[in-house]
Design a protein around this motif. Structure first.
Motif, PDB file in Angstrom:
ATOM      1  N   VAL A  89      25.626   6.924 -26.410  1.00  0.00           N
ATOM      2  CA  VAL A  89      24.922   7.573 -27.504  1.00  0.00           C
ATOM      3  C   VAL A  89      23.532   6.968 -27.641  1.00  0.00           C
ATOM      4  O   VAL A  89      23.376   5.745 -27.728  1.00  0.00           O
ATOM      5  N   ASN A  90      22.535   7.817 -27.633  1.00  0.00           N
ATOM      6  CA  ASN A  90      21.147   7.387 -27.782  1.00  0.00           C
ATOM      7  C   ASN A  90      20.644   7.824 -29.153  1.00  0.00           C
ATOM      8  O   ASN A  90      20.695   9.010 -29.501  1.00  0.00           O
ATOM      9  N   ASN A  91      20.171   6.866 -29.931  1.00  0.00           N
ATOM     10  CA  ASN A  91      19.705   7.151 -31.288  1.00  0.00           C
ATOM     11  C   ASN A  91      18.193   7.340 -31.300  1.00  0.00           C
ATOM     12  O   ASN A  91      17.462   6.526 -30.744  1.00  0.00           O
ATOM     13  N   PHE A  92      17.758   8.400 -31.970  1.00  0.00           N
ATOM     14  CA  PHE A  92      16.328   8.664 -32.114  1.00  0.00           C
ATOM     15  C   PHE A  92      16.006   8.952 -33.574  1.00  0.00           C
ATOM     16  O   PHE A  92      16.803   9.558 -34.296  1.00  0.00           O
ATOM     17  N   ASN A  93      14.823   8.505 -33.977  1.00  0.00           N
ATOM     18  CA  ASN A  93      14.300   8.830 -35.299  1.00  0.00           C
ATOM     19  C   ASN A  93      13.150   9.820 -35.134  1.00  0.00           C
ATOM     20  O   ASN A  93      12.432   9.791 -34.135  1.00  0.00           O
ATOM     21  N   ALA A  94      12.942  10.645 -36.137  1.00  0.00           N
ATOM     22  CA  ALA A  94      11.814  11.591 -36.124  1.00  0.00           C
ATOM     23  C   ALA A  94      11.402  11.882 -37.563  1.00  0.00           C
ATOM     24  O   ALA A  94      12.252  11.952 -38.460  1.00  0.00           O
ATOM     25  N   ASP A  95      10.100  12.025 -37.760  1.00  0.00           N
ATOM     26  CA  ASP A  95       9.609  12.397 -39.097  1.00  0.00           C
ATOM     27  C   ASP A  95      10.035  13.814 -39.452  1.00  0.00           C
ATOM     28  O   ASP A  95      10.417  14.091 -40.590  1.00  0.00           O
ATOM     29  N   LYS A  96       9.972  14.705 -38.470  1.00  0.00           N
ATOM     30  CA  LYS A  96      10.383  16.089 -38.696  1.00  0.00           C
ATOM     31  C   LYS A  96      11.019  16.652 -37.431  1.00  0.00           C
ATOM     32  O   LYS A  96      10.641  16.304 -36.322  1.00  0.00           O
ATOM     33  N   ILE A  97      11.984  17.520 -37.617  1.00  0.00           N
ATOM     34  CA  ILE A  97      12.608  18.260 -36.527  1.00  0.00           C
ATOM     35  C   ILE A  97      12.567  19.738 -36.895  1.00  0.00           C
ATOM     36  O   ILE A  97      13.070  20.132 -37.948  1.00  0.00           O
ATOM     37  N   ASP A  98      11.953  20.539 -36.037  1.00  0.00           N
ATOM     38  CA  ASP A  98      11.828  21.973 -36.298  1.00  0.00           C
ATOM     39  C   ASP A  98      12.233  22.756 -35.060  1.00  0.00           C
ATOM     40  O   ASP A  98      11.763  22.461 -33.954  1.00  0.00           O
ATOM     41  N   GLU A  99      13.092  23.735 -35.244  1.00  0.00           N
ATOM     42  CA  GLU A  99      13.437  24.636 -34.148  1.00  0.00           C
ATOM     43  C   GLU A  99      12.246  25.557 -33.893  1.00  0.00           C
ATOM     44  O   GLU A  99      11.695  26.142 -34.833  1.00  0.00           O
ATOM     45  N   THR A 100      11.848  25.670 -32.635  1.00  0.00           N
ATOM     46  CA  THR A 100      10.653  26.462 -32.314  1.00  0.00           C
ATOM     47  C   THR A 100      10.852  27.935 -32.624  1.00  0.00           C
ATOM     48  O   THR A 100       9.937  28.596 -33.113  1.00  0.00           O
ATOM     49  N   GLU A 101      12.028  28.472 -32.356  1.00  0.00           N
ATOM     50  CA  GLU A 101      12.368  29.854 -32.686  1.00  0.00           C
ATOM     51  C   GLU A 101      13.833  29.878 -33.134  1.00  0.00           C
ATOM     52  O   GLU A 101      14.630  29.066 -32.674  1.00  0.00           O
ATOM     53  N   LEU A 156       3.294  30.574 -47.715  1.00  0.00           N
ATOM     54  CA  LEU A 156       4.494  31.389 -47.797  1.00  0.00           C
ATOM     55  C   LEU A 156       5.235  31.340 -46.469  1.00  0.00           C
ATOM     56  O   LEU A 156       4.621  31.307 -45.408  1.00  0.00           O
ATOM     57  N   PRO A 157       6.563  31.303 -46.493  1.00  0.00           N
ATOM     58  CA  PRO A 157       7.319  31.273 -45.243  1.00  0.00           C
ATOM     59  C   PRO A 157       7.114  32.543 -44.440  1.00  0.00           C
ATOM     60  O   PRO A 157       7.100  33.642 -44.987  1.00  0.00           O
ATOM     61  N   LYS A 158       6.908  32.361 -43.143  1.00  0.00           N
ATOM     62  CA  LYS A 158       6.733  33.507 -42.272  1.00  0.00           C
ATOM     63  C   LYS A 158       8.086  34.114 -41.938  1.00  0.00           C
ATOM     64  O   LYS A 158       9.135  33.530 -42.179  1.00  0.00           O
ATOM     65  N   LYS A 159       8.037  35.294 -41.366  1.00  0.00           N
ATOM     66  CA  LYS A 159       9.261  35.995 -41.021  1.00  0.00           C
ATOM     67  C   LYS A 159      10.071  35.178 -40.025  1.00  0.00           C
ATOM     68  O   LYS A 159       9.586  34.773 -38.984  1.00  0.00           O
ATOM     69  N   GLY A 160      11.326  34.930 -40.346  1.00  0.00           N
ATOM     70  CA  GLY A 160      12.209  34.180 -39.453  1.00  0.00           C
ATOM     71  C   GLY A 160      12.213  32.692 -39.692  1.00  0.00           C
ATOM     72  O   GLY A 160      13.067  31.988 -39.160  1.00  0.00           O
ATOM     73  N   GLU A 161      11.265  32.155 -40.496  1.00  0.00           N
ATOM     74  CA  GLU A 161      11.198  30.712 -40.678  1.00  0.00           C
ATOM     75  C   GLU A 161      12.412  30.179 -41.430  1.00  0.00           C
ATOM     76  O   GLU A 161      12.851  29.053 -41.199  1.00  0.00           O
ATOM     77  N   LEU A 162      12.946  30.963 -42.355  1.00  0.00           N
ATOM     78  CA  LEU A 162      14.100  30.509 -43.115  1.00  0.00           C
ATOM     79  C   LEU A 162      15.339  30.388 -42.238  1.00  0.00           C
ATOM     80  O   LEU A 162      16.304  29.730 -42.625  1.00  0.00           O
ATOM     81  N   GLU A 163      15.329  31.014 -41.061  1.00  0.00           N
ATOM     82  CA  GLU A 163      16.466  30.952 -40.160  1.00  0.00           C
ATOM     83  C   GLU A 163      16.366  29.772 -39.202  1.00  0.00           C
ATOM     84  O   GLU A 163      17.317  29.467 -38.496  1.00  0.00           O
ATOM     85  N   LYS A 164      15.213  29.105 -39.155  1.00  0.00           N
ATOM     86  CA  LYS A 164      15.024  27.998 -38.225  1.00  0.00           C
ATOM     87  C   LYS A 164      15.609  26.714 -38.782  1.00  0.00           C
ATOM     88  O   LYS A 164      15.658  26.494 -39.991  1.00  0.00           O
ATOM     89  N   LEU A 165      16.042  25.845 -37.857  1.00  0.00           N
ATOM     90  CA  LEU A 165      16.495  24.516 -38.239  1.00  0.00           C
ATOM     91  C   LEU A 165      15.293  23.671 -38.627  1.00  0.00           C
ATOM     92  O   LEU A 165      14.291  23.637 -37.929  1.00  0.00           O
ATOM     93  N   HIS A 166      15.389  22.990 -39.760  1.00  0.00           N
ATOM     94  CA  HIS A 166      14.305  22.116 -40.208  1.00  0.00           C
ATOM     95  C   HIS A 166      14.911  20.905 -40.901  1.00  0.00           C
ATOM     96  O   HIS A 166      15.731  21.037 -41.809  1.00  0.00           O
ATOM     97  N   MET A 167      14.494  19.713 -40.451  1.00  0.00           N
ATOM     98  CA  MET A 167      14.947  18.469 -41.059  1.00  0.00           C
ATOM     99  C   MET A 167      13.774  17.503 -41.119  1.00  0.00           C
ATOM    100  O   MET A 167      12.879  17.543 -40.276  1.00  0.00           O
ATOM    101  N   GLU A 168      13.806  16.610 -42.091  1.00  0.00           N
ATOM    102  CA  GLU A 168      12.752  15.619 -42.246  1.00  0.00           C
ATOM    103  C   GLU A 168      13.369  14.228 -42.394  1.00  0.00           C
ATOM    104  O   GLU A 168      14.435  14.074 -42.984  1.00  0.00           O
ATOM    105  N   GLU A 169      12.640  13.227 -41.855  1.00  0.00           N
ATOM    106  CA  GLU A 169      13.057  11.830 -41.943  1.00  0.00           C
ATOM    107  C   GLU A 169      14.530  11.700 -41.552  1.00  0.00           C
ATOM    108  O   GLU A 169      15.382  11.287 -42.335  1.00  0.00           O
ATOM    109  N   THR A 170      14.820  12.055 -40.317  1.00  0.00           N
ATOM    110  CA  THR A 170      16.217  12.106 -39.913  1.00  0.00           C
ATOM    111  C   THR A 170      16.464  11.327 -38.626  1.00  0.00           C
ATOM    112  O   THR A 170      15.540  10.955 -37.905  1.00  0.00           O
ATOM    113  N   VAL A 171      17.726  11.075 -38.361  1.00  0.00           N
ATOM    114  CA  VAL A 171      18.181  10.424 -37.126  1.00  0.00           C
ATOM    115  C   VAL A 171      19.025  11.434 -36.354  1.00  0.00           C
ATOM    116  O   VAL A 171      19.888  12.092 -36.934  1.00  0.00           O
TER     117      VAL A 171
END
Length: 223
Positions: free
Chosen positions: A94-106, A69-84
């Protein structure tokens, strides 16, 4: 003359009919109230089943349920998967980076956790550095990228470097590390306590105690 018994029977029958009608309407109203209460509960039950069923795994002997279940505040965090994602340096490169996941810590922290980040940082004179690591953090406020764990750097001239941590400051186009680093090139093997890299000048400087190993054949003159 009027038959009082018939008159009383008439009014009593009308009264009974009215009472039966009112009782029927009250019963219907009660049923409708129960339906209104039951429908939201039934819809919530269906949504819960839709969440739980995909997580059910049958191994032939038991059913394992894994529901997070999502914890309190998790729905407000930035979350992306398989992104550039793109990082612009001080010279608007411009520097291009790939990542499997990007998550805002808070929520609203502007500090992003990167899973398996990888990208190419262009340098001067058509040089470049490919950097990658299992884990990274990018601070959007100061444009500093931190890579940790098994950090690998591949230079366009064929040199490779490994460390457990490195930082890249995109505002000043400089990389640095204070953890032990090993570098392998065509003619030598280098071990140092840290390093600094000026991307504009394409200059790599080793800091702390530094050991350079040169193969014997490289020390020999041409016959």
């Amino acid at each position: 003359m009027f038959d009082s018994q018939k008159i009383d029977a008439y009014f009593n029958g009308e009264k009974n009919l009215r009472q039966q009608t009112e009782t029927s309407l009250a019963r219907r109203a009660k049923i409708m109230r129960w339906i209104k209460l039951a429908l939201p509960c039934f819809a919530a039950l269906l949504i819960g089943l839709l969440i739980i069923i995909p997580h059910l795994q049958n191994d032939g002997s038991r059913m394992d349920m894994d529901v997070t279940l999502p914890k309190k505040g998790e729905l407000e965090k930035l979350h992306m998967e398989e992104t550039v994602f793109y990082i612009t340096d001080a010279d608007n490169k411009v520097n291009n980076f790939n990542a499997d996941k990007i998550d805002e810590t808070e929520p609203g922290s502007k500090l992003l956790k990167l899973t398996n980040p990888q990208g190419i940082v262009p340098g001067s004179n058509q040089t470049w550095v490919n950097i990658q690591a299992p884990t990274g953090y990018f601070n959007q406020l100061n444009s500093v990228l931190q890579l940790i764990d098994n950090v690998e750097m591949f230079y366009s001239d064929g040199m490779t470097a490994h460390s457990t941590e490195m930082f890249f400051d995109f505002k000043h186009s400089k990389a640095y590390g204070v953890k032990p680093v090993t570098v392998d090139g065509e003619t030598s093997h280098i071990e140092a306590e840290g390093f600094e890299y000026d991307n504009k000048k394409n200059l790599l400087t080793f800091t702390g105690k530094t050991y350079i190993t040169i193969p014997e054949e490289q020390l020999k003159g041409n016959d």
